[in-house]
Design a protein around this motif. Structure first.
Motif, PDB file in Angstrom:
ATOM      1  N   VAL A  25       0.921  -3.321   2.128  1.00  0.00           N
ATOM      2  CA  VAL A  25       1.243  -4.716   2.416  1.00  0.00           C
ATOM      3  C   VAL A  25       0.289  -5.636   1.671  1.00  0.00           C
ATOM      4  CG1 VAL A  25       1.320  -6.468   4.228  1.00  0.00           C
ATOM      5  CG2 VAL A  25       2.274  -4.185   4.655  1.00  0.00           C
ATOM      6  N   ARG A  26      -0.978  -5.276   1.652  1.00  0.00           N
ATOM      7  CA  ARG A  26      -1.994  -6.124   1.027  1.00  0.00           C
ATOM      8  C   ARG A  26      -1.910  -6.111  -0.494  1.00  0.00           C
ATOM      9  NH1 ARG A  26      -5.698  -4.249   3.683  1.00  0.00           N
ATOM     10  NH2 ARG A  26      -6.545  -2.637   2.302  1.00  0.00           N
ATOM     11  N   HIS A  27      -1.594  -4.958  -1.069  1.00  0.00           N
ATOM     12  CA  HIS A  27      -1.718  -4.813  -2.524  1.00  0.00           C
ATOM     13  C   HIS A  27      -0.391  -4.871  -3.289  1.00  0.00           C
ATOM     14  CE1 HIS A  27      -5.981  -4.050  -2.524  1.00  0.00           C
ATOM     15  NE2 HIS A  27      -5.871  -3.036  -1.691  1.00  0.00           N
ATOM     16  N   ALA A  28       0.735  -4.656  -2.657  1.00  0.00           N
ATOM     17  CA  ALA A  28       2.012  -4.610  -3.388  1.00  0.00           C
ATOM     18  C   ALA A  28       2.643  -5.987  -3.453  1.00  0.00           C
ATOM     19  CB  ALA A  28       2.963  -3.611  -2.740  1.00  0.00           C
ATOM     20  N   ALA A  29       2.601  -6.590  -4.631  1.00  0.00           N
ATOM     21  CA  ALA A  29       3.290  -7.864  -4.830  1.00  0.00           C
ATOM     22  C   ALA A  29       4.790  -7.656  -4.927  1.00  0.00           C
ATOM     23  CB  ALA A  29       2.769  -8.543  -6.097  1.00  0.00           C
ATOM     24  N   THR A  77       7.604   8.050  -1.569  1.00  0.00           N
ATOM     25  CA  THR A  77       6.198   7.787  -1.254  1.00  0.00           C
ATOM     26  C   THR A  77       6.009   6.331  -0.846  1.00  0.00           C
ATOM     27  OG1 THR A  77       5.471   9.496  -2.807  1.00  0.00           O
ATOM     28  CG2 THR A  77       3.863   7.810  -2.208  1.00  0.00           C
ATOM     29  N   ILE A  78       6.616   5.424  -1.601  1.00  0.00           N
ATOM     30  CA  ILE A  78       6.520   3.995  -1.281  1.00  0.00           C
ATOM     31  C   ILE A  78       7.174   3.713   0.066  1.00  0.00           C
ATOM     32  CG2 ILE A  78       7.206   1.681  -2.008  1.00  0.00           C
ATOM     33  CD1 ILE A  78       7.046   2.727  -4.918  1.00  0.00           C
ATOM     34  N   MET A  79       8.341   4.311   0.312  1.00  0.00           N
ATOM     35  CA  MET A  79       8.997   4.130   1.612  1.00  0.00           C
ATOM     36  C   MET A  79       8.126   4.659   2.743  1.00  0.00           C
ATOM     37  SD  MET A  79      12.900   5.300   0.785  1.00  0.00           S
ATOM     38  CE  MET A  79      13.269   5.576  -0.941  1.00  0.00           C
ATOM     39  N   ALA A  80       7.515   5.821   2.545  1.00  0.00           N
ATOM     40  CA  ALA A  80       6.670   6.413   3.582  1.00  0.00           C
ATOM     41  C   ALA A  80       5.484   5.522   3.908  1.00  0.00           C
ATOM     42  CB  ALA A  80       6.188   7.790   3.139  1.00  0.00           C
ATOM     43  N   ALA A  81       5.011   4.772   2.910  1.00  0.00           N
ATOM     44  CA  ALA A  81       3.849   3.897   3.108  1.00  0.00           C
ATOM     45  C   ALA A  81       4.234   2.507   3.596  1.00  0.00           C
ATOM     46  CB  ALA A  81       3.064   3.778   1.800  1.00  0.00           C
ATOM     47  N   ALA A  82       5.515   2.248   3.787  1.00  0.00           N
ATOM     48  CA  ALA A  82       5.972   0.916   4.210  1.00  0.00           C
ATOM     49  C   ALA A  82       5.275   0.502   5.501  1.00  0.00           C
ATOM     50  CB  ALA A  82       7.478   0.919   4.400  1.00  0.00           C
ATOM     51  N   GLY A  83       4.769  -0.713   5.527  1.00  0.00           N
ATOM     52  CA  GLY A  83       4.091  -1.233   6.704  1.00  0.00           C
ATOM     53  C   GLY A  83       2.622  -0.907   6.773  1.00  0.00           C
ATOM     54  N   ARG A  84       2.142   0.012   5.948  1.00  0.00           N
ATOM     55  CA  ARG A  84       0.712   0.323   5.965  1.00  0.00           C
ATOM     56  C   ARG A  84      -0.080  -0.850   5.377  1.00  0.00           C
ATOM     57  NH1 ARG A  84      -1.206   6.465   5.289  1.00  0.00           N
ATOM     58  NH2 ARG A  84       0.362   7.493   6.579  1.00  0.00           N
ATOM     59  N   PRO A  85      -1.238  -1.145   5.944  1.00  0.00           N
ATOM     60  CA  PRO A  85      -2.005  -2.308   5.471  1.00  0.00           C
ATOM     61  C   PRO A  85      -2.293  -2.296   3.977  1.00  0.00           C
ATOM     62  CG  PRO A  85      -2.889  -1.522   7.549  1.00  0.00           C
ATOM     63  CD  PRO A  85      -1.847  -0.526   7.130  1.00  0.00           C
ATOM     64  N   ALA A  86      -2.609  -1.132   3.415  1.00  0.00           N
ATOM     65  CA  ALA A  86      -2.940  -1.081   1.991  1.00  0.00           C
ATOM     66  C   ALA A  86      -1.755  -1.482   1.125  1.00  0.00           C
ATOM     67  CB  ALA A  86      -3.419   0.321   1.613  1.00  0.00           C
TER      68      ALA A  86
END
Length: 318
Positions: A134-138, A123-132
């Protein structure tokens, strides 16, 4: 309602949430979200794997919450208390749902450590590059997961003849809709062999069996079809945040080769944890190790509450 009763006591029983909420994804999926620990603590967001649910994270959530961490966990669509969304099984759906949760539980500038086990890592890999993301994952945590070739590299079924026949056998296993039935001594033994390392304690096997058996067979089949064709290898280099990887050396579902491939492709890998003797269900088999990795990511990549304000005051006083 599932005929499989959840555990109600012991370290593998789900802790009482401090808060619950419903989040609606961009595609209309309704997601059940639970929070543990103090509302003002540093935040960890957790995504579970195939056939699992929030309860899968019970010992990890309990330990982190006791440390003052705010833990947010959600049921992937069709799992736990999140209803199924027919015809909406895809890696894009996984990414949509994670991003919806992040936007709902975090402020506009708030960041979190985002962790996922198995399909949760995908799921995290699938979301890679998505603004949400990038913005929220430290920082990110990929636990017992892989980006591609899941069927051909799995080692659950000892099929002779090489990767072709073995891959076909595992595709049939992943996409089966056969009912699992009630938890029994036979099903516990089969599940322990397929998903856990040798010598797993009975209470851990019991917790695992109750969680997996509670997943509806059609949901299991729907997501299994996604996993058989999964290829997120082009997404992995887009995970530019600090990322830690953990895997068990006796994992038959996503063998160690997957973790090593992820490590080689990640732009900013900050830790590789190969846990000897563990299988695929690492957060249940060794919650202490999983908690330690998440705890370290929180300490290294999330500022304490008020840190920015204190820094600004210091700058202004100069």
């Amino acid at each position: 309602m599932s005929p499989v009763a959840p555990l109600t006591s012991g370290p593998f029983a789900a802790p009482e949430p401090a808060a619950t909420r419903q989040v609606t994804s961009s595609t209309g999926a309704r997601l059940h979200v639970e929070e543990f620990g103090p509302a003002d603590g540093p935040t960890v967001v957790l995504a579970h794997g195939w056939t699992c649910g929030i309860a899968f994270w019970a010992p990890v959530a309990r330990a982190l919450a006791a440390d003052g961490v705010r833990v947010v966990a959600y049921d992937q669509r069709g799992h736990g208390r999140s209803p199924a969304t027919p015809g909406r099984y895809s890696t894009q759906a996984l990414a949509d749902d994670l991003c919806a949760v992040l936007e709902a539980v975090l402020g506009p500038e708030q960041r979190a450590v985002v962790g996922g086990h198995s399909m949760g890592g995908m799921t995290i890999m699938a979301a890679a590059g998505r603004p949400a993301l990038v913005r929220h994952a430290a920082a990110a945590f990929l636990c017992s997961t892989g980006a591609r070739r899941l069927s051909s590299e799995a080692r659950v079924l000892p099929v002779p003849g090489g990767a072709g026949p073995r891959g076909l056998a595992h595709r049939l296993l992943l996409t089966s809709s056969a009912p699992l039935g009630p938890v029994s001594s036979v099903s516990r033994a089969m599940l322990a062999y397929a998903t856990m390392g040798p010598g797993s304690a009975p209470e851990r096997i019991e917790a695992c069996a109750r969680i997996v058996h509670a997943c509806h067979r059609k949901v299991r089949q729907g997501w299994g079809r996604v996993l058989t064709g999964l290829d997120l290898s082009e997404q992995v280099p887009r995970l530019t945040m600090p990322t830690a990887v953990l895997a068990g050396t006796r994992d038959r579902l996503t063998p160690l080769s997957h973790a090593r491939e992820l490590v080689a492709a990640l732009p900013h890998c900050v830790g590789v944890h190969e846990k000897r003797g563990l299988g695929h269900m690492t957060p249940l088999e060794d919650p202490e190790s999983v908690t330690d990795v998440l705890r370290g990511l929180v300490a290294d990549h999330l500022k304490p509450s008020g840190a920015d304000t204190a820094a600004d005051v210091t700058k202004e006083s100069r």
